[in-house]
Design an enzyme around this catalytic site. Sequence first.
Site, PDB file in Angstrom:
ATOM      1  N   HIS A 106       3.710 -11.158  43.153  1.00 44.34           N
ATOM      2  CA  HIS A 106       3.850 -12.588  43.397  1.00 44.34           C
ATOM      3  C   HIS A 106       3.106 -13.414  42.358  1.00 44.34           C
ATOM      4  O   HIS A 106       1.956 -13.122  42.044  1.00 44.34           O
ATOM      5  CB  HIS A 106       3.323 -12.930  44.788  1.00 44.34           C
ATOM      6  CG  HIS A 106       3.695 -14.311  45.226  1.00 44.34           C
ATOM      7  ND1 HIS A 106       2.900 -15.391  44.977  1.00 44.34           N
ATOM      8  CD2 HIS A 106       4.788 -14.781  45.854  1.00 44.34           C
ATOM      9  CE1 HIS A 106       3.481 -16.483  45.450  1.00 44.34           C
ATOM     10  NE2 HIS A 106       4.618 -16.135  45.980  1.00 44.34           N
ATOM     11  N   ARG A 205      -1.325 -38.059  47.558  1.00 42.49           N
ATOM     12  CA  ARG A 205      -0.980 -36.666  47.273  1.00 42.49           C
ATOM     13  C   ARG A 205      -2.292 -35.872  47.157  1.00 42.49           C
ATOM     14  O   ARG A 205      -2.924 -35.815  46.110  1.00 42.49           O
ATOM     15  CB  ARG A 205      -0.189 -36.563  45.969  1.00 42.49           C
ATOM     16  CG  ARG A 205       0.637 -35.295  45.710  1.00 42.49           C
ATOM     17  CD  ARG A 205       0.145 -34.064  46.298  1.00 42.49           C
ATOM     18  NE  ARG A 205       1.005 -32.899  46.073  1.00 42.49           N
ATOM     19  CZ  ARG A 205       0.817 -31.768  46.707  1.00 42.49           C
ATOM     20  NH1 ARG A 205      -0.144 -31.653  47.610  1.00 42.49           N
ATOM     21  NH2 ARG A 205       1.607 -30.733  46.458  1.00 42.49           N
ATOM     22  N   CYS A 252       3.952 -38.741  40.947  1.00 41.52           N
ATOM     23  CA  CYS A 252       3.908 -37.317  41.285  1.00 41.52           C
ATOM     24  C   CYS A 252       5.042 -36.598  40.574  1.00 41.52           C
ATOM     25  O   CYS A 252       6.150 -37.136  40.444  1.00 41.52           O
ATOM     26  CB  CYS A 252       4.033 -37.137  42.791  1.00 41.52           C
ATOM     27  SG  CYS A 252       4.025 -35.415  43.335  1.00 41.52           S
ATOM     28  N   TYR A 390       3.524 -27.069  38.769  1.00 43.72           N
ATOM     29  CA  TYR A 390       3.812 -28.246  37.948  1.00 43.72           C
ATOM     30  C   TYR A 390       4.307 -27.839  36.567  1.00 43.72           C
ATOM     31  O   TYR A 390       3.782 -28.284  35.539  1.00 43.72           O
ATOM     32  CB  TYR A 390       2.575 -29.148  37.859  1.00 43.72           C
ATOM     33  CG  TYR A 390       2.162 -29.691  39.200  1.00 43.72           C
ATOM     34  CD1 TYR A 390       2.994 -30.547  39.907  1.00 43.72           C
ATOM     35  CD2 TYR A 390       0.942 -29.338  39.784  1.00 43.72           C
ATOM     36  CE1 TYR A 390       2.628 -31.042  41.144  1.00 43.72           C
ATOM     37  CE2 TYR A 390       0.568 -29.823  41.028  1.00 43.72           C
ATOM     38  CZ  TYR A 390       1.413 -30.673  41.700  1.00 43.72           C
ATOM     39  OH  TYR A 390       1.054 -31.150  42.931  1.00 43.72           O
TER      40      TYR A 390
END
Length: 550
Positions: A106, A205, A252, A390
């Site tokens: 993972h 956020r 964001c 991101y």
Amino acid sequence: MWKLHFNFLRYQVAPVVASCAVRLSSSSSNEQRFHQHGFSWTRALAGILAGTGVVLACGLHQTVQMRSSLPVISQAEVAKHRSLKDGVWVTYKGGVYNITEFVAMHPGGDKIMLAAGGSLEPFWTLYAVHNQDHVLEMLSLYKIGELSAEDLKKQRDVKSSDPYSSDPERHPVLRPNSLKPFTAEPPPEILSDSYITPSVFFFKRNHLPVPQVDPASYRLHVEGLPGGVLTLSLEDLKTRFPKHTVTATLQCAGNRRSEMNKVRQVKGLNWGIAAIGNATWSGAKLRDVLLAAGYGPDVTQWARHVQFEGLDKDITGTAYGASIPIGKAVSEDGDVLLAYEMNGEDLPADHGFPVRVVVPGIVGARNVKWLGKITVSTEESSSHWQQNDYKGFSPGTDWDTVDYKSAPAIQELPVQSAITTPAEGTVIDRSAEMLTVKGYAWSGGGREVIRVDVSLDGGKTWQVAQLKSSDKEEDPQTPPPLGRAWAWKLWEITVPLPPEAQELEIICKAVDNSYNMQPDTFAPIWNLRGVLSNAWHRVKVKISEDNGEE
């Protein structure tokens, strides 16, 4: 198809578990069944847990059947398995699970390892959004035993505290995407009411609980420079360095993700169009602080990044972190602030009190809140949010093929615009004759938005909206310095209702001064994390012929 392999170390597992694993590993009917619901095993495995410290679980309905034949394992034995070499074991509600194989494959394994050798419950308290039925229904494929009764009693005797209990109150108009950690956006129409977004309505956020910071004892540490560690109090920042104010928009990376979700499911918070806001930020320039800490010509030979670390931490003490290129940090025109004020007042708790970094033109994730440490380095931040989140990928990349190291971390954002009013599904009375459309437009990297095109007929014809760069009635349209257009522009257009039209598809698209334009659809820019979502914004409204007359 990815095969499920199980290494249960020296423990024997009940035949029913082994047979379940084999069926799930080899059965094409199971694979087809899962694909019918929109995901495969690998997508489920990689998608559920990215960056949360939570582990997978499967087949909980068989727990009772297996319980009698599984070995009893002590917490001391579980604690010995905290690495890929020794195996990665965790406990949950009295069960012991071996998740070694999952962690090894993972991309968020570094975060999952935070739970190694211990209990999952504290992590699901911290990352409550992942404590859901579809996750719990996947645990027993990894089950290898039962926790001893004595150790289970000890766990139950330890009262778990809610790390979010001291979070600040929020305005009820905000629309939450998650409560723990808190993320929320305002109703879109609020954004076009004011050029400066009020702090209470500015999107929230958070990645972790909001830290409680005493401004009197607050210290900011600046490291990695020849002068040694520079430690600054809040008062030092306010008195030793000139105060600068910058009007800058923060957005964001996942803004408008909900529209990308309609193309194909992505992993991330289902943001609408309001994960963006514009504020005035005041504080010391990062450049000035770095110079005071010893930054000079010799440092430019090796320094490549400036890392930021927040005071918000998970239960293991791991802090939120991010970094930006050194060039942006030290540029006189970069306008990077160590901000202690937002809209003329102390930073609100949700926005980083007492100090946050504001990096104009850069994705919101790098604008680290509750700033505790700055490090000048040859390397990017090693934070999960810099290395494994991101980032943007090709539409052809999925959870089976993603390689996080193959893509750079998002810094500057692409050109963006959206319609804040009217809202989707609005019914307009034809007797009004005219329709006013409002919205916002912004581009990353300091590129100025120079035009917003609006269509009422699905893109067949276009008109140019009026741009506003302040709240003044008469906007002089003074252009910002080249490369320093940090703030959005609100736009507005009033047009006649098209005759005989029963429905309008309103579209907006922005153009910046590099002539970057928004793509017309989402399919070509789809990505598995749903970031950089900036296709034309479309709103459908209906026109009613009923003007109220009898």
